[in-house]
Each structure stands twice: as C-alpha cells, then as structure tokens.
Design a protein around this motif. Sequence first.
Motif, PDB file in Angstrom:
ATOM      1  N   UNK A  33      -6.496  52.883  56.340  1.00 28.47           N
ATOM      2  CA  UNK A  33      -6.766  54.070  57.141  1.00 28.47           C
ATOM      3  C   UNK A  33      -5.828  55.221  56.838  1.00 28.47           C
ATOM      4  N   UNK A  34      -4.971  55.046  55.836  1.00 25.15           N
ATOM      5  CA  UNK A  34      -3.989  56.076  55.472  1.00 25.15           C
ATOM      6  C   UNK A  34      -4.381  56.758  54.164  1.00 25.15           C
ATOM      7  N   UNK A  35      -3.891  57.966  53.994  1.00 27.97           N
ATOM      8  CA  UNK A  35      -4.114  58.727  52.773  1.00 27.97           C
ATOM      9  C   UNK A  35      -2.779  59.195  52.232  1.00 27.97           C
ATOM     10  N   UNK A  36      -2.673  59.209  50.920  1.00 27.20           N
ATOM     11  CA  UNK A  36      -1.466  59.673  50.235  1.00 27.20           C
ATOM     12  C   UNK A  36      -1.875  60.822  49.332  1.00 27.20           C
ATOM     13  N   UNK A  37      -1.204  61.945  49.471  1.00 25.80           N
ATOM     14  CA  UNK A  37      -1.406  63.073  48.570  1.00 25.80           C
ATOM     15  C   UNK A  37      -0.124  63.213  47.776  1.00 25.80           C
ATOM     16  N   UNK A  38      -0.230  63.090  46.464  1.00 25.92           N
ATOM     17  CA  UNK A  38       0.948  63.149  45.617  1.00 25.92           C
ATOM     18  C   UNK A  38       0.701  63.944  44.362  1.00 25.92           C
ATOM     19  N   UNK A  39       1.791  64.127  43.588  1.00 27.86           N
ATOM     20  CA  UNK A  39       1.640  64.916  42.367  1.00 27.86           C
ATOM     21  C   UNK A  39       2.025  64.135  41.107  1.00 27.86           C
ATOM     22  N   UNK A  40       2.153  62.805  41.221  1.00 24.69           N
ATOM     23  CA  UNK A  40       2.407  61.994  40.040  1.00 24.69           C
ATOM     24  C   UNK A  40       1.567  60.716  40.107  1.00 24.69           C
ATOM     25  N   UNK A  41       1.413  60.086  38.956  1.00 24.86           N
ATOM     26  CA  UNK A  41       0.696  58.812  38.902  1.00 24.86           C
ATOM     27  C   UNK A  41       1.382  57.763  39.772  1.00 24.86           C
ATOM     28  N   UNK A  43       2.716  58.147  42.678  1.00 26.82           N
ATOM     29  CA  UNK A  43       2.255  58.290  44.059  1.00 26.82           C
ATOM     30  C   UNK A  43       0.898  57.609  44.247  1.00 26.82           C
ATOM     31  N   UNK A  44       0.008  57.790  43.283  1.00 23.77           N
ATOM     32  CA  UNK A  44      -1.303  57.149  43.375  1.00 23.77           C
ATOM     33  C   UNK A  44      -1.200  55.642  43.240  1.00 23.77           C
ATOM     34  N   UNK A  45      -0.281  55.174  42.406  1.00 22.10           N
ATOM     35  CA  UNK A  45      -0.082  53.733  42.259  1.00 22.10           C
ATOM     36  C   UNK A  45       0.467  53.139  43.561  1.00 22.10           C
ATOM     37  N   UNK A  46       1.375  53.836  44.220  1.00 20.08           N
ATOM     38  CA  UNK A  46       1.900  53.363  45.505  1.00 20.08           C
ATOM     39  C   UNK A  46       0.774  53.272  46.531  1.00 20.08           C
ATOM     40  N   UNK A  47      -0.102  54.266  46.554  1.00 13.04           N
ATOM     41  CA  UNK A  47      -1.248  54.232  47.468  1.00 13.04           C
ATOM     42  C   UNK A  47      -2.144  53.041  47.157  1.00 13.04           C
ATOM     43  N   UNK A  48      -2.434  52.820  45.877  1.00 10.06           N
ATOM     44  CA  UNK A  48      -3.285  51.699  45.476  1.00 10.06           C
ATOM     45  C   UNK A  48      -2.671  50.369  45.893  1.00 10.06           C
ATOM     46  N   UNK A  49      -1.376  50.205  45.639  1.00  8.07           N
ATOM     47  CA  UNK A  49      -0.694  48.953  45.982  1.00  8.07           C
ATOM     48  C   UNK A  49      -0.673  48.703  47.489  1.00  8.07           C
ATOM     49  N   UNK A  54      -5.613  57.576  47.729  1.00  6.42           N
ATOM     50  CA  UNK A  54      -4.716  58.543  47.124  1.00  6.42           C
ATOM     51  C   UNK A  54      -5.461  59.681  46.472  1.00  6.42           C
ATOM     52  N   UNK A  55      -4.866  60.868  46.560  1.00  9.81           N
ATOM     53  CA  UNK A  55      -5.405  62.050  45.892  1.00  9.81           C
ATOM     54  C   UNK A  55      -4.256  62.705  45.143  1.00  9.81           C
ATOM     55  N   UNK A  56      -4.506  63.046  43.903  1.00  8.63           N
ATOM     56  CA  UNK A  56      -3.515  63.689  43.056  1.00  8.63           C
ATOM     57  C   UNK A  56      -3.701  65.205  43.119  1.00  8.63           C
ATOM     58  N   UNK A  57      -2.618  65.921  43.381  1.00  9.01           N
ATOM     59  CA  UNK A  57      -2.636  67.387  43.388  1.00  9.01           C
ATOM     60  C   UNK A  57      -1.802  67.859  42.201  1.00  9.01           C
ATOM     61  N   UNK A  58      -2.345  68.770  41.444  1.00 14.61           N
ATOM     62  CA  UNK A  58      -1.670  69.250  40.244  1.00 14.61           C
ATOM     63  C   UNK A  58      -0.380  69.994  40.578  1.00 14.61           C
ATOM     64  N   UNK A  81     -14.615  62.744  52.108  1.00 16.83           N
ATOM     65  CA  UNK A  81     -14.940  61.659  51.193  1.00 16.83           C
ATOM     66  C   UNK A  81     -15.467  62.145  49.859  1.00 16.83           C
ATOM     67  N   UNK A  82     -15.104  63.375  49.471  1.00 19.22           N
ATOM     68  CA  UNK A  82     -15.563  63.952  48.208  1.00 19.22           C
ATOM     69  C   UNK A  82     -14.571  63.679  47.089  1.00 19.22           C
ATOM     70  N   UNK A  83     -15.041  63.890  45.852  1.00 19.60           N
ATOM     71  CA  UNK A  83     -14.183  63.848  44.665  1.00 19.60           C
ATOM     72  C   UNK A  83     -13.434  65.182  44.633  1.00 19.60           C
ATOM     73  N   UNK A  84     -12.079  65.148  44.564  1.00 17.57           N
ATOM     74  CA  UNK A  84     -11.326  66.393  44.623  1.00 17.57           C
ATOM     75  C   UNK A  84     -11.265  67.157  43.314  1.00 17.57           C
ATOM     76  N   UNK A  85     -11.758  66.578  42.225  1.00 13.98           N
ATOM     77  CA  UNK A  85     -11.641  67.242  40.924  1.00 13.98           C
ATOM     78  C   UNK A  85     -12.479  68.508  40.880  1.00 13.98           C
ATOM     79  N   UNK A  86     -11.921  69.567  40.306  1.00 12.59           N
ATOM     80  CA  UNK A  86     -12.718  70.781  40.162  1.00 12.59           C
ATOM     81  C   UNK A  86     -13.893  70.536  39.235  1.00 12.59           C
ATOM     82  N   UNK A  87     -14.989  71.149  39.516  1.00  8.94           N
ATOM     83  CA  UNK A  87     -16.197  70.967  38.737  1.00  8.94           C
ATOM     84  C   UNK A  87     -16.444  72.204  37.863  1.00  8.94           C
TER      85      UNK A  87
END
Length: 90
Positions: A33-41, A43-49, A54-58, A81-87
């Motif tokens: 139920x938690x979300x992690x917003x980070x700027x490195x891989x 951060x996303x790995x910590x969210x996955x574990x 997790x969402x990566x911000x440039x 629940x969308x994909x955050x990548x720019x289209x």
Amino acid sequence: MCPHAPADGCRCRPPEPGLILWAAGRLCTPPAGCAVIGDTDAHLEAARRAGARGVLVASGRTRPGTTAPDLGTAVRSLLLGDDPAPRAPR
C-alpha cells in the motif's frame, strides 16, 4: 531518508528495503500500500524488495529509461495507476 554513509552497511539505505518497511509499519500499512518516488535505480530496487510500488523521477543522478518527468507526474501516475513515462506525440 537514510542518515548513514554507503560504507555503513545499514538496512535502510537503498537498495535495502528497511526504510520503506519501517515507514509502512509506522503507518500500519502493508508495504504493498506504499509508494516510493526516487531518482535512482537503487530507490526502485528498495521499493521492489519491500513490495511497494516505485516511480522513477528524472534528475541529474538518473540513468536514462522509463521515468516520470517531474514529481507531480509521478504522484499522479501513482494515484491513477498510469505509466509515468512521457509519451511521444502521435
């Protein structure tokens, strides 16, 4: 935020999930139920574990890839629940 140096080997510094698990416990919320917003891989790995989303911000530290262009887009993508990548325009 983890207050430790990289060489300290703590369980809260990304990519370790300790900080996310601690925060989830403090909120009495399962990590899923938690979300992690980070700027490195890491951060996303910590969210996955931890089992969080997790969402990566440039930033200047981010490797190229699927990222949200800014914090507002990252938050909206989590809420909707969308994909955050720019289209690319069609």
